[in-house]
Design an enzyme around this catalytic site. Sequence first.
Site, PDB file in Angstrom:
ATOM      1  CE  LYS A  53       5.724   6.299  -0.020  1.00 20.43           C
ATOM      2  NZ  LYS A  53       5.556   5.861   1.375  1.00 20.43           N
ATOM      3  CD  GLN A  97       4.196   7.325   4.476  1.00 17.91           C
ATOM      4  OE1 GLN A  97       3.992   6.961   3.327  1.00 17.91           O
ATOM      5  NE2 GLN A  97       5.408   7.398   4.991  1.00 17.91           N
ATOM      6  CG  ASP A 120       5.673   0.078   2.253  1.00 18.43           C
ATOM      7  OD1 ASP A 120       6.415   0.507   1.354  1.00 18.43           O
ATOM      8  OD2 ASP A 120       5.271   0.796   3.191  1.00 18.43           O
TER       9      ASP A 120
END
Length: 284
Positions: A53, A97, A120
């Site tokens: 990422k 995460q 997200d």
Amino acid sequence: MTAQLIDGNALSRQLRAEVAQRATALKARGTTPGLAVVLVGDNPASQVYVRNKVKACEDAGFHSVLEKYDASMTEAQLLARVEALNNDPAIHGILVQLPLPAHIDDHKVIETISPLKDVDGFHVASAGALMVGEVGFKACTPYGCMKMLESIGMKDLRGKHAVVIGRSNIVGKPMAMMLLAANATVTICHSGTADLAAMTRQADIVVAAVGKRNVLTADMCKPGAVVIDVGMNRNDEGKLCGDVDFDGVKDVAGFITPVPGGVGPMTITMLLVNTMEAAERAAG
């Protein structure tokens, strides 16, 4: 019939090039898109994901921050760090995460992220916005699936029946909501649904997102259907494979996504798209 492949790698490259152009234009106006990725603990898979990422952000010309913390970090400490990032004008997107260590409540952390920086797409405000058609961030993996459908000319799905196999909050439910927003008729199933094949044989679009090999086989597929495989599994030889029996289904379906090279590359790409949108909104 042999299904046409929906090439996630090629579509991802195209979208990332567009994002890089938008980033260049925004930087010319004085704003550099910024993403903060927070990793707690030493989960090996998570380390690979966050590294990919961060690299994708750098390739697109973003400002990226990777914050790594020991698994002993307390929930209060993590929540405080998220709040600090919420208030940092150089950061437009925040990604914590998952999974987090067991002593930290995932939901509480996600809900602490500002909806304006929830790139997200997991915040309840993002899900609510999607439900009522308001502006918000879409969860990255199902958003990538929708872009793949658009790439083959399936943007307005009026009159189409879609079956989503998998009910998780990360893929299944957001996927169903996005399909509904595109005017499809949607049925949500899971691997234990009674007579799953009767459902999938009616479907113009099947999205398999269970995490179980061969959940969709050729005899379960309507001829000409579009099959989107979100699964990430290993076969008996240890090779990466999806939820769909690819070799069988490709001879029945009209379009199919491969694994690897299908949905996978699109997830990080849509994270970049969401971060870009967050930066543009912040810049006005």
